[in-house]
Design a protein around this motif. Sequence first.
Motif, PDB file in Angstrom:
ATOM      1  N   VAL A   1       0.863  -1.178   0.000  1.00 25.79           N
ATOM      2  CA  VAL A   1       0.000   0.000   0.000  1.00 25.79           C
ATOM      3  C   VAL A   1       0.901   1.229   0.000  1.00 25.79           C
ATOM      4  CG1 VAL A   1      -1.768   1.285   1.222  1.00 25.79           C
ATOM      5  CG2 VAL A   1      -1.847  -1.218   1.193  1.00 25.79           C
ATOM      6  N   GLN A   2       0.732   2.072  -0.993  1.00 26.18           N
ATOM      7  CA  GLN A   2       1.563   3.267  -1.128  1.00 26.18           C
ATOM      8  C   GLN A   2       0.745   4.508  -0.785  1.00 26.18           C
ATOM      9  OE1 GLN A   2       2.578   2.722  -5.220  1.00 26.18           O
ATOM     10  NE2 GLN A   2       4.278   1.332  -4.783  1.00 26.18           N
ATOM     11  N   ARG A   3       1.435   5.601  -0.556  1.00 27.14           N
ATOM     12  CA  ARG A   3       0.775   6.854  -0.204  1.00 27.14           C
ATOM     13  C   ARG A   3       1.204   7.970  -1.162  1.00 27.14           C
ATOM     14  NH1 ARG A   3      -1.256   7.982   4.998  1.00 27.14           N
ATOM     15  NH2 ARG A   3      -1.339   6.212   6.420  1.00 27.14           N
TER      16      ARG A   3
ATOM     17  N   TYR B   1      -5.567   1.921   7.442  1.00 24.21           N
ATOM     18  CA  TYR B   1      -5.939   3.135   6.737  1.00 24.21           C
ATOM     19  C   TYR B   1      -7.423   3.466   6.891  1.00 24.21           C
ATOM     20  CZ  TYR B   1      -1.396   2.291   4.627  1.00 24.21           C
ATOM     21  OH  TYR B   1      -0.055   2.063   4.440  1.00 24.21           O
TER      22      TYR B   1
ATOM     23  N   TYR C   1      -4.936  -1.815  -1.658  1.00 23.69           N
ATOM     24  CA  TYR C   1      -5.852  -0.887  -0.986  1.00 23.69           C
ATOM     25  C   TYR C   1      -7.169  -0.760  -1.754  1.00 23.69           C
ATOM     26  CZ  TYR C   1      -7.774   3.308   1.148  1.00 23.69           C
ATOM     27  OH  TYR C   1      -8.604   4.192   1.773  1.00 23.69           O
TER      28      TYR C   1
ATOM     29  N   ALA D   1      -4.554  -3.623   5.662  1.00 27.22           N
ATOM     30  CA  ALA D   1      -4.686  -2.320   5.008  1.00 27.22           C
ATOM     31  C   ALA D   1      -5.973  -1.612   5.426  1.00 27.22           C
ATOM     32  CB  ALA D   1      -4.644  -2.500   3.487  1.00 27.22           C
TER      33      ALA D   1
ATOM     34  N   PRO E   1      -3.688   6.837   0.806  1.00 26.80           N
ATOM     35  CA  PRO E   1      -3.232   5.513   0.369  1.00 26.80           C
ATOM     36  C   PRO E   1      -3.795   5.154  -1.003  1.00 26.80           C
ATOM     37  CG  PRO E   1      -4.963   5.289   2.003  1.00 26.80           C
ATOM     38  CD  PRO E   1      -4.647   6.752   1.918  1.00 26.80           C
TER      39      PRO E   1
END
Length: 308
Positions: free
Chosen positions: A24-26, A158, A37, A154, A32
């Motif tokens: 999971v990237q932001r 988040y 995600y 995730a 996110p």
Amino acid sequence: MKKMKHLGTLTAIAGLALLLTGCVQRTKAGKPYGAIYDYLAVPTQHVMSWLAGMLGGSYGWAIIAVTFIVRMILLPMMINQSRKATVQQEKMAFVKPQMTAIQERQQNATTNEEKAAASQQMMSLYRDNGISMTGGIGCLPILIQLPVFAALYAAIQYSPALSSGAHGSMFMGVSLGKPSIFLAALSFLVYLLQGWLGTLGIPAEQKKSMMSMMIVSPLMIFFVSFRAPAGLGLYFFVGGIFACIQTLIIYFYRPRIRASVAEEMKKNPPKVVVPPIKPAEPKTTVTQTQRHHDNRQRNAGKQQHHSD
């Protein structure tokens, strides 16, 4: 073979940790994104919110409900996998003498050719007697649970409701959006109990080989739970209770499995790859007998000499 099983389990857990922490990237704004995600976490957040609404607004009970559903779906498969592993353990007991002989050849081998020949004999022993090199433990249950772990991790990490401390994000005094050493410790203890239950009713030699995994697996779960939001620790804890139930089912079913394997071995005796090692005759007994015989002959000779 035991090392292969242990390595496979540790690899799966380590891979799970890497997947959960890195997929999971932001964005720069902190939002996110990513396949995990978008396609797993967001739908899981909606399911959790719906269940929380049905269960008095508690996300803790929503996570328990998700765990219950997933574990009930997987329970027949997990029990079947445990049964297969138990059958493999019982079969290995019948070929233990041959296995010991091959292991001694491996230890005493002085050349690469001798080591390779001993390894080939070990593979033949397993293959010819229908014993799995992995001990009958398949990866399918882990692969099925992997998306669930990723989705929950995730979704909880988040989740706006959990991270903001909104109503329902507290469960038994624990904030589900933050790491909790309490739930991590409970997860460790329940999986430690499950490992101990798994050693009941098995030979002492196999218990020794299982001791390392009985400690390592709960420790890995502890570290993953401690670094993750407490909601995932709650999932591990409730899942560990199911794992204990599964282990107890196999424990009570083990005598029937043992009898079934023994009956199968009567009809189809283990195939001999190498002759088993015969126990050596005690040297002390032979020496004492020989000494007693020599003394009798010596005494008889003295009596004959005196009579002459």
